[in-house]
Design a protein around this motif. Structure first.
Motif, PDB file in Angstrom:
ATOM      1  N   TYR A  34       0.841  -1.200   0.000  1.00 11.76           N
ATOM      2  CA  TYR A  34       0.000   0.000   0.000  1.00 11.76           C
ATOM      3  C   TYR A  34       0.876   1.250   0.000  1.00 11.76           C
ATOM      4  CZ  TYR A  34      -1.684   4.038   2.513  1.00 11.76           C
ATOM      5  OH  TYR A  34      -1.890   5.335   2.903  1.00 11.76           O
ATOM      6  N   PHE A  35       1.822   1.307   0.931  1.00 17.85           N
ATOM      7  CA  PHE A  35       2.666   2.493   1.108  1.00 17.85           C
ATOM      8  C   PHE A  35       3.460   2.806  -0.154  1.00 17.85           C
ATOM      9  CE2 PHE A  35       6.580   4.589   2.593  1.00 17.85           C
ATOM     10  CZ  PHE A  35       6.024   5.673   3.252  1.00 17.85           C
ATOM     11  N   LEU A  36       4.085   1.792  -0.716  1.00 16.85           N
ATOM     12  CA  LEU A  36       4.885   2.007  -1.931  1.00 16.85           C
ATOM     13  C   LEU A  36       4.018   2.451  -3.104  1.00 16.85           C
ATOM     14  CD1 LEU A  36       7.312  -1.033  -1.635  1.00 16.85           C
ATOM     15  CD2 LEU A  36       7.835   1.373  -1.150  1.00 16.85           C
ATOM     16  N   THR A  37       2.839   1.871  -3.232  1.00 14.23           N
ATOM     17  CA  THR A  37       1.919   2.250  -4.309  1.00 14.23           C
ATOM     18  C   THR A  37       1.392   3.666  -4.088  1.00 14.23           C
ATOM     19  OG1 THR A  37       1.268  -0.058  -4.610  1.00 14.23           O
ATOM     20  CG2 THR A  37      -0.228   1.621  -5.491  1.00 14.23           C
ATOM     21  N   GLN A  38       0.972   3.947  -2.864  1.00 16.61           N
ATOM     22  CA  GLN A  38       0.421   5.261  -2.514  1.00 16.61           C
ATOM     23  C   GLN A  38       1.392   6.390  -2.846  1.00 16.61           C
ATOM     24  OE1 GLN A  38      -2.524   6.254  -1.370  1.00 16.61           O
ATOM     25  NE2 GLN A  38      -2.011   8.316  -0.747  1.00 16.61           N
ATOM     26  N   TRP A  39       2.674   6.165  -2.582  1.00 19.00           N
ATOM     27  CA  TRP A  39       3.661   7.227  -2.748  1.00 19.00           C
ATOM     28  C   TRP A  39       4.564   7.013  -3.968  1.00 19.00           C
ATOM     29  CZ3 TRP A  39       2.396  11.369  -0.300  1.00 19.00           C
ATOM     30  CH2 TRP A  39       1.605  11.249   0.841  1.00 19.00           C
ATOM     31  N   GLN A  40       4.213   6.024  -4.781  1.00 19.93           N
ATOM     32  CA  GLN A  40       4.935   5.747  -6.030  1.00 19.93           C
ATOM     33  C   GLN A  40       6.432   5.596  -5.799  1.00 19.93           C
ATOM     34  OE1 GLN A  40       3.738   8.850  -8.717  1.00 19.93           O
ATOM     35  NE2 GLN A  40       1.596   8.306  -8.559  1.00 19.93           N
ATOM     36  N   LEU A  41       6.767   4.722  -4.858  1.00 17.87           N
ATOM     37  CA  LEU A  41       8.163   4.443  -4.520  1.00 17.87           C
ATOM     38  C   LEU A  41       8.467   2.975  -4.804  1.00 17.87           C
ATOM     39  CD1 LEU A  41       8.230   6.297  -1.106  1.00 17.87           C
ATOM     40  CD2 LEU A  41       9.331   7.055  -3.219  1.00 17.87           C
ATOM     41  N   PRO A  42       9.620   2.686  -5.375  1.00 15.76           N
ATOM     42  CA  PRO A  42       9.974   1.290  -5.640  1.00 15.76           C
ATOM     43  C   PRO A  42      10.876   0.714  -4.535  1.00 15.76           C
ATOM     44  CG  PRO A  42      11.385   2.742  -6.914  1.00 15.76           C
ATOM     45  CD  PRO A  42      10.463   3.621  -6.122  1.00 15.76           C
ATOM     46  N   ALA A  43      10.542  -0.490  -4.095  1.00 23.58           N
ATOM     47  CA  ALA A  43      11.365  -1.236  -3.127  1.00 23.58           C
ATOM     48  C   ALA A  43      10.864  -2.673  -3.125  1.00 23.58           C
ATOM     49  CB  ALA A  43      11.271  -0.631  -1.736  1.00 23.58           C
ATOM     50  N   PRO A  44      11.723  -3.614  -2.751  1.00 20.30           N
ATOM     51  CA  PRO A  44      11.286  -5.013  -2.718  1.00 20.30           C
ATOM     52  C   PRO A  44      10.326  -5.282  -1.555  1.00 20.30           C
ATOM     53  CG  PRO A  44      13.544  -4.820  -1.932  1.00 20.30           C
ATOM     54  CD  PRO A  44      13.128  -3.461  -2.402  1.00 20.30           C
ATOM     55  N   VAL A  45       9.306  -6.083  -1.851  1.00 15.71           N
ATOM     56  CA  VAL A  45       8.315  -6.477  -0.847  1.00 15.71           C
ATOM     57  C   VAL A  45       8.254  -7.983  -0.830  1.00 15.71           C
ATOM     58  CG1 VAL A  45       5.875  -6.375  -0.214  1.00 15.71           C
ATOM     59  CG2 VAL A  45       6.975  -4.364  -1.217  1.00 15.71           C
ATOM     60  N   PRO A  46       8.286  -8.595   0.346  1.00 10.03           N
ATOM     61  CA  PRO A  46       8.357  -7.967   1.658  1.00 10.03           C
ATOM     62  C   PRO A  46       9.789  -7.541   1.998  1.00 10.03           C
ATOM     63  CG  PRO A  46       8.311 -10.330   1.937  1.00 10.03           C
ATOM     64  CD  PRO A  46       8.178 -10.065   0.457  1.00 10.03           C
ATOM     65  N   ALA A  47       9.864  -6.527   2.868  1.00 10.66           N
ATOM     66  CA  ALA A  47      11.173  -6.078   3.349  1.00 10.66           C
ATOM     67  C   ALA A  47      11.709  -7.145   4.311  1.00 10.66           C
ATOM     68  CB  ALA A  47      11.024  -4.748   4.066  1.00 10.66           C
ATOM     69  N   ASP A  48      13.023  -7.374   4.284  1.00 11.20           N
ATOM     70  CA  ASP A  48      13.596  -8.379   5.188  1.00 11.20           C
ATOM     71  C   ASP A  48      13.605  -7.858   6.625  1.00 11.20           C
ATOM     72  OD1 ASP A  48      16.223  -7.071   5.836  1.00 11.20           O
ATOM     73  OD2 ASP A  48      16.539  -7.300   3.682  1.00 11.20           O
ATOM     74  N   GLU A  49      13.863  -8.750   7.580  1.00  9.76           N
ATOM     75  CA  GLU A  49      13.781  -8.416   9.007  1.00  9.76           C
ATOM     76  C   GLU A  49      14.733  -7.297   9.406  1.00  9.76           C
ATOM     77  OE1 GLU A  49      13.916 -11.749  11.705  1.00  9.76           O
ATOM     78  OE2 GLU A  49      12.730 -12.978  10.335  1.00  9.76           O
ATOM     79  N   ASP A  50      15.949  -7.306   8.882  1.00 10.85           N
ATOM     80  CA  ASP A  50      16.910  -6.254   9.224  1.00 10.85           C
ATOM     81  C   ASP A  50      16.425  -4.894   8.722  1.00 10.85           C
ATOM     82  OD1 ASP A  50      18.578  -8.087  10.457  1.00 10.85           O
ATOM     83  OD2 ASP A  50      19.891  -8.315   8.706  1.00 10.85           O
ATOM     84  N   THR A  51      15.850  -4.881   7.543  1.00 13.59           N
ATOM     85  CA  THR A  51      15.334  -3.636   6.975  1.00 13.59           C
ATOM     86  C   THR A  51      14.156  -3.129   7.789  1.00 13.59           C
ATOM     87  OG1 THR A  51      16.084  -4.277   4.775  1.00 13.59           O
ATOM     88  CG2 THR A  51      14.373  -2.584   4.885  1.00 13.59           C
ATOM     89  N   VAL A  52      13.261  -4.023   8.181  1.00 17.49           N
ATOM     90  CA  VAL A  52      12.112  -3.627   9.005  1.00 17.49           C
ATOM     91  C   VAL A  52      12.603  -3.079  10.340  1.00 17.49           C
ATOM     92  CG1 VAL A  52      10.042  -4.446  10.210  1.00 17.49           C
ATOM     93  CG2 VAL A  52      10.485  -5.178   7.855  1.00 17.49           C
ATOM     94  N   ALA A  53      13.618  -3.694  10.921  1.00 20.63           N
ATOM     95  CA  ALA A  53      14.181  -3.194  12.182  1.00 20.63           C
ATOM     96  C   ALA A  53      14.768  -1.793  11.993  1.00 20.63           C
ATOM     97  CB  ALA A  53      15.248  -4.154  12.705  1.00 20.63           C
ATOM     98  N   ALA A  54      15.453  -1.571  10.883  1.00 21.05           N
ATOM     99  CA  ALA A  54      16.014  -0.246  10.595  1.00 21.05           C
ATOM    100  C   ALA A  54      14.896   0.778  10.401  1.00 21.05           C
ATOM    101  CB  ALA A  54      16.911  -0.302   9.360  1.00 21.05           C
TER     102      ALA A  54
END
Length: 185
Positions: A34-54
């Motif tokens: 939702y967030f990436l689509t809403q703001w038209q940003l590219p990133a891999p989904v799902p984010a890995d655990e380290d990325t979510v922690a960051a």
């Protein structure tokens, strides 16, 4: 008006109706999409655990800054240093574009990762500060909600993230409390 930075901050959701339920949506694949689509940003989904922690750590720091600004305080040098460290992780390229009879410069993110997304969130927050509008950052006065929002009203008196949801709920609560008080008298 919803902003990129406030939408990111409010990924920590609290039931505004008062059930006490809350959830951290930052690690949820559905919210990430939702967030990436809403703001038209590219990133891999799902984010890995380290990325979510960051991202959680970043959200916590950004939340603290927003709370201080909402209380009328200013940011410290270490806040700016932290924001700059996040901005450093997001490279941008410039594009000049025509816009309604004039021209504007647009910055486009280069990376397609969550570090770039966090840099865009930090840039969105920084734009609010650069425009001198840090004083427009508010915390919803519904104690069950606690959403952070940008007050886009002309007189800068917005108290609730949404007047139809939290505003009406608080109005009903005040009315009922008044009725109970009158019943006791």
């Amino acid at each position: 008006m919803e902003t990129l930075w406030s939408d990111f901050l409010n990924s920590e959701w609290h039931d505004w109706k008062g059930s006490g339920r809350s959830e951290d949506r930052l690690g949820q694949e559905k919210w990430q999409r939702y967030f990436l689509t809403q703001w038209q940003l590219p990133a891999p989904v799902p984010a890995d655990e380290d990325t979510v922690a960051a991202m959680r750590s970043f959200r916590e720091r950004l939340h603290g800054m927003s709370v201080r600004l909402a209380a009328g305080k200013t940011l410290a040098e270490e806040d700016f240093a932290y924001l700059n460290s996040i901005l450093d992780k997001g490279a941008v390229k410039r594009r000049i574009e025509p816009e309604s009879g004039s021209v504007r410069m647009r910055l486009l993110g280069v990376g397609e990762n969550w570090e770039q997304v966090m840099a865009e969130v930090a840039a969105s927050f920084a734009e609010t500060l650069i425009r001198g509008e840090g004083a427009r950052i508010r915390i919803c006065e519904n104690p069950d909600c606690r959403w952070i929002f940008y007050d886009d009203t002309r007189n800068r008196t917005k108290k609730y993230c949404d007047h139809k949801m939290c505003g009406n709920l608080m109005k009903v609560r005040r009315f009922r409390a008044k009725r109970r008080e009158e019943g006791r008298s």
